[in-house]
Design a protein around this motif. Structure first.
Motif, PDB file in Angstrom:
ATOM      1  N   GLY A  32      -5.646  66.694 -83.510  1.00 41.88           N
ATOM      2  CA  GLY A  32      -6.587  66.340 -82.457  1.00 41.88           C
ATOM      3  C   GLY A  32      -7.981  66.156 -83.031  1.00 41.88           C
ATOM      4  N   GLU A  33      -8.725  65.261 -82.434  1.00 41.85           N
ATOM      5  CA  GLU A  33     -10.094  65.048 -82.885  1.00 41.85           C
ATOM      6  C   GLU A  33     -10.980  66.139 -82.291  1.00 41.85           C
ATOM      7  N   THR A  36     -12.767  65.181 -78.952  1.00 42.15           N
ATOM      8  CA  THR A  36     -11.865  65.155 -77.803  1.00 42.15           C
ATOM      9  C   THR A  36     -11.557  66.570 -77.333  1.00 42.15           C
ATOM     10  N   LEU A  40     -12.416  68.070 -73.561  1.00 45.72           N
ATOM     11  CA  LEU A  40     -11.325  68.474 -72.676  1.00 45.72           C
ATOM     12  C   LEU A  40     -11.187  69.983 -72.507  1.00 45.72           C
TER      13      LEU A  40
END
Length: 130
Positions: A32-33, A36, A40
């Motif tokens: 995952g970045e 992001t 989130l």
């Protein structure tokens, strides 16, 4: 050993196991970045707070059903205990207790099957007797 490898079932089993090992080792890793994840994270916390009462209810219902299944598994051992009580314990007055344990031991596998089949309902929040 050579006879075992000639069996088609054993050969298929080894081939399927080897394919499963190769495919699981070659699977890509999820990444995952960081940006992001930062965006989130508050949404994930809100979703977790909304779901927590339902998760607690799910855990209590399924835990109670799993304890019932464990009791049924232990009750299976009443059958050999009852046979021993009816044979060796008859002179000591354990014959009637042995008959009760034989009955409980014979009914336990059927109760176990019913309770295992009711386990998915407990996952969805149904309170089952037990």
């Amino acid at each position: 050993m050579e006879f075992l490898l000639k069996s088609s079932f054993i050969r298929r089993f080894f081939i399927i196991t080897a394919l499963a090992a190769v495919m699981s080792a070659a699977s890509p890793q999820a990444r995952g970045e960081p940006v992001t994840m930062i965006i989130l994270a508050p949404l994930a916390l809100k979703a977790a707070n909304m779901a927590s009462p339902h998760i607690i209810e799910w855990m209590t219902n399924s835990g109670a059903q799993l304890l019932t299944i464990g009791r049924d598994i232990v009750d299976i051992f009443c059958l050999p205990l009852g046979v021993i009580q009816c044979t060796a314990g008859a002179p000591f007055g354990l014959f009637s207790n042995g008959l009760g344990n034989i009955g409980a031991g014979c009914a336990a596998p059927f109760k176990l099957v019913v309770d295992v089949l009711l386990l998915p309902l407990a996952f969805f929040g149904f309170k089952l007797g037990g």
